[in-house]
Design a protein around this motif. Sequence first.
Motif, mmCIF file in Angstrom:
data_model
loop_
_atom_site.group_PDB
_atom_site.id
_atom_site.type_symbol
_atom_site.label_atom_id
_atom_site.label_comp_id
_atom_site.label_asym_id
_atom_site.label_seq_id
_atom_site.Cartn_x
_atom_site.Cartn_y
_atom_site.Cartn_z
ATOM 1 N N GLN A 191 2.695 7.498 0.993
ATOM 2 C CA GLN A 191 1.808 8.236 1.883
ATOM 3 C C GLN A 191 1.444 7.326 3.063
ATOM 4 O OE1 GLN A 191 -1.467 10.243 -0.008
ATOM 5 N NE2 GLN A 191 -0.307 10.437 -1.913
ATOM 6 N N TYR A 199 -9.675 2.728 -3.319
ATOM 7 C CA TYR A 199 -9.375 3.879 -2.474
ATOM 8 C C TYR A 199 -9.008 5.086 -3.334
ATOM 9 C CZ TYR A 199 -7.584 6.416 1.578
ATOM 10 O OH TYR A 199 -7.385 7.345 2.568
ATOM 11 N N VAL A 200 -8.133 4.863 -4.302
ATOM 12 C CA VAL A 200 -7.708 5.952 -5.184
ATOM 13 C C VAL A 200 -8.897 6.465 -6.001
ATOM 14 C CG1 VAL A 200 -6.281 6.497 -7.200
ATOM 15 C CG2 VAL A 200 -5.296 5.254 -5.274
ATOM 16 N N SER A 249 0.702 3.994 -2.918
ATOM 17 C CA SER A 249 0.231 5.344 -2.593
ATOM 18 C C SER A 249 1.331 6.393 -2.700
ATOM 19 C CB SER A 249 -0.351 5.360 -1.183
ATOM 20 O OG SER A 249 0.669 5.158 -0.232
ATOM 21 N N GLU A 273 -11.056 8.586 -3.793
ATOM 22 C CA GLU A 273 -10.430 9.885 -3.572
ATOM 23 C C GLU A 273 -10.615 10.778 -4.799
ATOM 24 O OE1 GLU A 273 -8.642 11.248 -0.833
ATOM 25 O OE2 GLU A 273 -9.730 9.610 0.108
ATOM 26 N N CYS A 316 -6.596 -0.825 -2.911
ATOM 27 C CA CYS A 316 -5.811 0.359 -3.299
ATOM 28 C C CYS A 316 -6.489 1.079 -4.463
ATOM 29 C CB CYS A 316 -4.391 -0.036 -3.706
ATOM 30 S SG CYS A 316 -3.304 -0.488 -2.350
ATOM 31 N N ALA A 326 0.835 -1.207 0.000
ATOM 32 C CA ALA A 326 0.000 0.000 0.000
ATOM 33 C C ALA A 326 0.870 1.259 0.000
ATOM 34 C CB ALA A 326 -0.935 -0.009 1.206
ATOM 35 N N MET A 336 -2.432 7.043 4.203
ATOM 36 C CA MET A 336 -3.211 6.275 3.235
ATOM 37 C C MET A 336 -2.856 4.792 3.332
ATOM 38 S SD MET A 336 -3.458 6.503 -0.947
ATOM 39 C CE MET A 336 -3.913 8.217 -0.990
ATOM 40 N N SER A 337 -1.593 4.499 3.510
ATOM 41 C CA SER A 337 -1.136 3.112 3.617
ATOM 42 C C SER A 337 -1.723 2.428 4.845
ATOM 43 C CB SER A 337 0.390 3.053 3.677
ATOM 44 O OG SER A 337 0.939 3.686 2.555
#
Length: 182
Positions: free
Chosen positions: A43, A87-88, A40, A91, A84, A36, A46-47
């Motif tokens: 980051q 999540y991206v 990321s 965002e 991942c 992660a 975030m991880s």
Amino acid sequence: MRTKNDEELFRLVKVKSRNALEELYDRYGKLVYSYAYKFSNNQMEMSKEITQLVYLRLWTTQSHYTASKGKFINWLLTITRNICLDYVKKERRHKFMSDDTTIEYIADPKNIIDEHIDAQLIQNAKLKLTEKQRRLIDLLYWKGCTLKEIAKIEKEPIGTVKSRLHQSLKQLRLNIERGEQQ
């Protein structure tokens, strides 16, 4: 718990054994976090969130791991990768929805005038597309929808959406090339 293999531990996790989940975390938590972290772009927060989401998914998932289909770690990293990406995408959607008039571009060593010219060139090329072509590109790239979601929105088979998207991107590329030559 340490003597149990991954498949046995996962079966125990399915019946809500905290000790089994903790053992899987002890075995693979650092690897999941590292994956992660790299995904990321280093980051930390975030991880950490992604790592939590992975283990939450293990705890709540209805899917099954079977050792005969491959190693547990590969299955776990696939889950990590999917989280991942989700999540991206989330965002990106959040940024887009909070301010749909500005689009954040990745930093580039080009100067501001070049960036403005490139953005204008893309915008002009996009305007030459049909409304349906622009809509497909916006849904996929700016709103972060999956092909499946687009197919549902457009009420079209996924194969048709893929084909139309391919043609739309091809036309956009041609329009950009024509715009650069002018």
